[in-house]
Design a protein around this motif. Structure first.
Motif, PDB file in Angstrom:
ATOM      1  N   THR A 281      -1.638   8.571   6.522  1.00 41.17           N
ATOM      2  CA  THR A 281      -1.129   7.688   7.584  1.00 41.17           C
ATOM      3  C   THR A 281       0.315   7.284   7.303  1.00 41.17           C
ATOM      4  OG1 THR A 281      -3.346   6.827   8.019  1.00 41.17           O
ATOM      5  CG2 THR A 281      -1.486   5.497   8.773  1.00 41.17           C
ATOM      6  N   VAL A 282       0.591   6.934   6.053  1.00 39.03           N
ATOM      7  CA  VAL A 282       1.952   6.555   5.673  1.00 39.03           C
ATOM      8  C   VAL A 282       2.906   7.724   5.882  1.00 39.03           C
ATOM      9  CG1 VAL A 282       3.422   5.942   3.701  1.00 39.03           C
ATOM     10  CG2 VAL A 282       1.252   4.750   4.062  1.00 39.03           C
ATOM     11  N   ALA A 299      10.219  -0.988  -2.666  1.00 41.80           N
ATOM     12  CA  ALA A 299      10.644  -1.946  -3.682  1.00 41.80           C
ATOM     13  C   ALA A 299      10.223  -3.368  -3.309  1.00 41.80           C
ATOM     14  CB  ALA A 299      12.161  -1.875  -3.858  1.00 41.80           C
ATOM     15  N   VAL A 300      10.354  -3.713  -2.041  1.00 42.34           N
ATOM     16  CA  VAL A 300       9.936  -5.050  -1.590  1.00 42.34           C
ATOM     17  C   VAL A 300       8.421  -5.204  -1.719  1.00 42.34           C
ATOM     18  CG1 VAL A 300       9.836  -6.595   0.394  1.00 42.34           C
ATOM     19  CG2 VAL A 300      11.921  -5.275  -0.045  1.00 42.34           C
ATOM     20  N   MET A 329      -3.122  -4.405  -7.526  1.00 42.92           N
ATOM     21  CA  MET A 329      -3.268  -2.951  -7.545  1.00 42.92           C
ATOM     22  C   MET A 329      -3.334  -2.363  -6.138  1.00 42.92           C
ATOM     23  SD  MET A 329      -3.044  -1.047 -10.134  1.00 42.92           S
ATOM     24  CE  MET A 329      -3.376  -0.680 -11.832  1.00 42.92           C
ATOM     25  N   GLY A 330      -3.942  -3.083  -5.202  1.00 37.66           N
ATOM     26  CA  GLY A 330      -4.010  -2.591  -3.834  1.00 37.66           C
ATOM     27  C   GLY A 330      -2.638  -2.546  -3.175  1.00 37.66           C
ATOM     28  N   VAL A 331      -1.878  -3.624  -3.288  1.00 40.44           N
ATOM     29  CA  VAL A 331      -0.538  -3.683  -2.697  1.00 40.44           C
ATOM     30  C   VAL A 331       0.394  -2.703  -3.404  1.00 40.44           C
ATOM     31  CG1 VAL A 331       1.455  -5.174  -2.265  1.00 40.44           C
ATOM     32  CG2 VAL A 331      -0.861  -6.065  -1.955  1.00 40.44           C
ATOM     33  N   GLY A 335       2.713   0.723  -2.049  1.00 36.27           N
ATOM     34  CA  GLY A 335       4.081   1.076  -2.392  1.00 36.27           C
ATOM     35  C   GLY A 335       4.189   2.485  -2.960  1.00 36.27           C
ATOM     36  N   GLU A 336       3.188   2.892  -3.741  1.00 35.05           N
ATOM     37  CA  GLU A 336       3.193   4.252  -4.295  1.00 35.05           C
ATOM     38  C   GLU A 336       3.179   5.309  -3.194  1.00 35.05           C
ATOM     39  OE1 GLU A 336       0.675   5.027  -7.939  1.00 35.05           O
ATOM     40  OE2 GLU A 336      -0.115   3.082  -7.341  1.00 35.05           O
ATOM     41  N   THR A 337       2.453   5.034  -2.115  1.00 35.38           N
ATOM     42  CA  THR A 337       2.399   6.012  -1.026  1.00 35.38           C
ATOM     43  C   THR A 337       3.753   6.169  -0.342  1.00 35.38           C
ATOM     44  OG1 THR A 337       1.739   4.393   0.680  1.00 35.38           O
ATOM     45  CG2 THR A 337      -0.038   5.441  -0.593  1.00 35.38           C
ATOM     46  N   LEU A 338       4.638   5.208  -0.524  1.00 37.15           N
ATOM     47  CA  LEU A 338       5.995   5.293   0.012  1.00 37.15           C
ATOM     48  C   LEU A 338       6.933   6.010  -0.949  1.00 37.15           C
ATOM     49  CD1 LEU A 338       6.281   1.624   1.322  1.00 37.15           C
ATOM     50  CD2 LEU A 338       5.967   3.663   2.733  1.00 37.15           C
TER      51      LEU A 338
END
Length: 443
Positions: A281-282, A299-300, A329-331, A335-338
């Motif tokens: 999705t990302v 980063a944000v 860990m969820g949030v 960020g990792e998917t970005l």
């Protein structure tokens, strides 16, 4: 050019060339074996083979050290010999290391095994990314890196669960079995490269008339300001991210938030689940957008995740602390998917076909340096009861990533920043370095 705005896994799969489908089809199975052994290697060394904990930790560090040492030569060999040849050598090293580790009863034997495993990681990373870039082009390449990352996490996550249910410290044969299985699954890429992908070398001739020119050196590549900015960004991102997974996050959870080991383990499961569920999705949402802006958003998001972890430490040994650990860990996974689709895509779009190995080696080296420095700093701060300084440093690091992303945007060509079509000629879309070589857009 492929339609980069397709929605759905089936459409993405149909857009891939045949070679790309072969590469992607077995990723989760390949990494299943790694997931079986990754969380339990130090337990094996300490509790099964009887090495003291300090020695076991030192032996584990050999993986990262060996990987960092061979990354540079691995990138050069990828450019000279082709990604396929280097990957085959890496597969052989990984298999030999796991087989040796399965039966290692002395520190010397374990050391040799772990060095062989580290050599594979050091040479295979730049070679595999170069091979992907050789068979998948344009924005589809960005999607490919993201989907590959999700499948890697799926394989490692499932492997970790299976390994946790199977291994028994009172029965050394259970550990022997998982290392042998890791060796077997690691040979799957070799089977692909010797079979359906045997004609994909991942090597390109330098662009001169007689084909005898040497590829540019690391020194020449590192003179490019955009490469330095991208490398610095990668180092800091890993320092505040993956470099905290093995020491900082678990250490903070146990010493400051005072949660159980079960909560720590569950947090890693949440991380894997979020990546697997959200990655595609990302990818569709960021397609065609400036990659540097996506990194700034990442980063944000990461800064917010670290603030959540800091809040967990304010209410130790409570349900809120556990929730804070899981939320972190969820949030963070979001960020990792970005990050994972964008950074390697920028590196490979900056490279020309015959320098991809070196560009990916530079990225891999920055990643490994961050992964080595992260635990060292985290251990020092937490050992000296500087939990607030630890969280603050991570937040500042995240803000630094955003600043570096904007600095990088001013220095890379629009095409390398993922700007499609007519936007590539819009001066407002970002300008490349006028001194950069012309081959910044592959194919």
């Amino acid at each position: 050019m492929h339609d980069v705005r397709v929605i759905g896994i089936r459409a993405f799969w149909s857009s891939l060339p045949t070679e790309g489908r072969w590469l992607l089809s077995t990723v989760a199975i390949q990494t299943l074996g790694r997931g079986l052994t990754l969380p339990f290697t130090i337990i094996y060394l300490h509790e099964v083979r009887g090495f003291d904990l300090g020695l076991s930790g030192t032996l584990m560090s050999l993986i990262a050290i060996a990987g960092l040492v061979v990354t540079g030569p691995g990138g050069s060999l990828t450019d000279r010999l082709g990604a396929r040849t280097v990957l085959l050598a890496g597969c052989a090293s990984m298999a030999a290391g796991n087989v040796l580790l399965a039966f290692a009863t002395t520190p010397a034997g374990a050391a040799v095994a772990l060095v062989l495993i580290g050599i594979n990681f050091g040479v295979s990373w730049p070679a595999f990314n170069a091979l992907i870039a050789a068979v998948v082009e344009g924005d589809l390449r960005q999607k490919y890196f993201g989907v590959n990352f999700a499948l890697v996490n799926l394989g490692i996550g499932v492997g970790g669960i299976v390994g946790g249910l199977y291994v028994d410290v009172s029965d050394a044969s259970t550990f022997t079995a998982i290392f042998l299985l890791d060796a077997a699954t690691g040979l799957i890429p070799a089977a692909l490269l010797l079979g359906p992908l045997r004609r994909v070398s991942g090597r390109a001739e330098p662009p001169d008339e007689d084909g005898t020119a040497e590829p540019p050196s690391y020194r020449a590549i590192l003179r490019r300001p955009e490469v330095l900015w991208l490398s610095g960004l990668t180092f800091v991102a890993v320092f505040v991210g993956y470099g905290q997974f093995e020491a900082g996050f678990p250490g903070y959870g146990r010493q400051v938030a005072e949660v159980s080991t079960r909560v720590v383990g569950l947090a890693f499961a949440v991380n894997t689940a979020v990546i697997v569920v959200l990655q595609f999705t990302v990818l569709n949402r960021i397609s065609g957008r400036r990659r540097t802006r996506v990194i700034a958003v990442m980063a944000v998001v990461w800064a917010a995740s670290w603030l959540l972890l800091g809040a967990a430490g304010l209410v130790p040994a409570s349900a809120l602390a556990a929730i804070g650990m899981l939320a972190f860990m969820g949030v963070f996974a979001f960020g990792e998917t970005l990050m994972q689709p964008t950074v390697p895509a920028i590196a490979n779009d900056l490279a020309s076909d015959h320098t991809r190995g070196r560009y990916n080696a530079i990225s891999a080296g920055a990643f490994q340096a961050g992964a080595i420095a992260g635990p060292v700093v985290a251990g020092f701060l937490l050992e000296h009861d500087l939990a607030s300084a630890y969280v603050g440093l991570m937040v500042v690091g995240c803000l630094g990533i955003a600043a570096m992303a904007y600095a990088l945007e001013r220095r890379i060509p629009p095409a390398a920043n993922g700007v499609p079509g007519d936007a590539a000629i819009d001066p407002s879309a970002g300008a490349g370095d006028p001194a950069a070589p012309p081959a910044v857009v592959p194919d």
